[in-house]
Design a protein around this motif. Structure first.
Motif, PDB file in Angstrom:
ATOM      1  N   ALA A   2       0.816  -1.118   0.014  1.00 49.37           N
ATOM      2  CA  ALA A   2       0.096   0.100  -0.022  1.00 49.37           C
ATOM      3  C   ALA A   2       0.949   1.245   0.018  1.00 49.37           C
ATOM      4  O   ALA A   2       0.378   2.231  -0.535  1.00 49.37           O
ATOM      5  CB  ALA A   2      -1.072   0.203   1.102  1.00 49.37           C
ATOM      6  N   ARG A   3       1.927   1.155   0.594  1.00 49.58           N
ATOM      7  CA  ARG A   3       3.010   2.262   0.579  1.00 49.58           C
ATOM      8  C   ARG A   3       3.967   2.222  -0.496  1.00 49.58           C
ATOM      9  O   ARG A   3       5.022   3.068  -0.582  1.00 49.58           O
ATOM     10  CB  ARG A   3       3.668   2.316   1.715  1.00 49.58           C
ATOM     11  CG  ARG A   3       3.025   2.436   3.052  1.00 49.58           C
ATOM     12  CD  ARG A   3       3.943   2.522   4.081  1.00 49.58           C
ATOM     13  NE  ARG A   3       3.070   2.520   5.473  1.00 49.58           N
ATOM     14  CZ  ARG A   3       3.473   2.902   6.734  1.00 49.58           C
ATOM     15  NH1 ARG A   3       4.859   3.054   6.797  1.00 49.58           N
ATOM     16  NH2 ARG A   3       2.725   2.956   7.585  1.00 49.58           N
ATOM     17  N   GLY A   4       3.716   1.637  -1.735  1.00 52.71           N
ATOM     18  CA  GLY A   4       4.618   1.571  -2.924  1.00 52.71           C
ATOM     19  C   GLY A   4       5.865   0.916  -2.735  1.00 52.71           C
ATOM     20  O   GLY A   4       6.798   0.655  -3.638  1.00 52.71           O
ATOM     21  N   TRP A   5       5.957  -0.110  -1.688  1.00 54.17           N
ATOM     22  CA  TRP A   5       7.118  -0.680  -1.554  1.00 54.17           C
ATOM     23  C   TRP A   5       6.923  -2.006  -2.332  1.00 54.17           C
ATOM     24  O   TRP A   5       5.847  -2.706  -2.663  1.00 54.17           O
ATOM     25  CB  TRP A   5       7.297  -1.183   0.105  1.00 54.17           C
ATOM     26  CG  TRP A   5       7.719  -0.083   0.819  1.00 54.17           C
ATOM     27  CD1 TRP A   5       7.977   1.129   0.426  1.00 54.17           C
ATOM     28  CD2 TRP A   5       7.459   0.084   2.260  1.00 54.17           C
ATOM     29  NE1 TRP A   5       8.346   1.926   1.430  1.00 54.17           N
ATOM     30  CE2 TRP A   5       7.695   1.450   2.555  1.00 54.17           C
ATOM     31  CE3 TRP A   5       6.955  -0.765   3.022  1.00 54.17           C
ATOM     32  CZ2 TRP A   5       7.698   1.789   3.961  1.00 54.17           C
ATOM     33  CZ3 TRP A   5       6.845  -0.271   4.358  1.00 54.17           C
ATOM     34  CH2 TRP A   5       7.499   1.053   4.788  1.00 54.17           C
ATOM     35  N   TRP A   7       7.412  -6.124  -3.220  1.00 52.72           N
ATOM     36  CA  TRP A   7       7.351  -7.411  -2.497  1.00 52.72           C
ATOM     37  C   TRP A   7       7.302  -8.493  -3.436  1.00 52.72           C
ATOM     38  O   TRP A   7       6.630  -8.512  -4.423  1.00 52.72           O
ATOM     39  CB  TRP A   7       6.198  -7.471  -1.594  1.00 52.72           C
ATOM     40  CG  TRP A   7       5.948  -8.689  -0.779  1.00 52.72           C
ATOM     41  CD1 TRP A   7       5.302  -9.754  -1.119  1.00 52.72           C
ATOM     42  CD2 TRP A   7       6.688  -9.113   0.446  1.00 52.72           C
ATOM     43  NE1 TRP A   7       5.381 -10.926  -0.254  1.00 52.72           N
ATOM     44  CE2 TRP A   7       6.302 -10.354   0.820  1.00 52.72           C
ATOM     45  CE3 TRP A   7       7.603  -8.253   1.323  1.00 52.72           C
ATOM     46  CZ2 TRP A   7       6.824 -11.028   1.920  1.00 52.72           C
ATOM     47  CZ3 TRP A   7       7.756  -8.842   2.442  1.00 52.72           C
ATOM     48  CH2 TRP A   7       7.702 -10.401   2.817  1.00 52.72           C
TER      49      TRP A   7
END
Length: 121
Positions: A2-5, A7
């Motif tokens: 959701a934070r753009g990281w 995975w």
């Protein structure tokens, strides 16, 4: 996510299908281009690399190149640690009640803080 990281899930059972570097038994036989090579972990069969700094360390310490990936080496080190459990024991010198990570079944003498400080002073 959701934070753009980024995975990426690890895929089980995938095996590296590419050129592999055969690790020599002796550090003296390792070439300088090792950091550019892809090594295969003996346990997981996943690819890993050795950095220039790691190669320098292994040469300085006359250690062979590890045949397992970083994650497997880390897990092996963790397995050597005492369990995260406190046991009730007596000080090996003054018999005062103490808590320690060393099980009563282990042969080591365990001292309370004051006896330990007196012993090392």
């Amino acid at each position: 996510m959701a934070r753009g990281w980024r995975w990426q899930e690890e895929e089980e059972g995938t095996k590296y299908e590419g050129p592999q570097y055969e690790i020599p038994d002796s550090i003296q036989d390792v070439s300088d281009d090792l950091p550019n090579q892809i090594l295969i972990c003996e346990h997981t069969q996943k690819p890993y690399r050795i950095t220039k700094e790691e190669l320098k360390f292994y040469r300085d310490m006359s250690l062979p190149i590890p045949r397992t990936c970083t994650k497997e080496r880390h897990l092996a080190r963790i397995a050597l640690r005492n369990p995260r459990v406190l046991y009730d024991r007596e000080c090996g010198k003054c018999r005062k009640a103490i808590q320690t990570t060393y099980s009563p079944a282990r042969p080591e003498k365990v001292y309370c803080e004051s006896c330990y400080l007196n012993a090392v002073a």
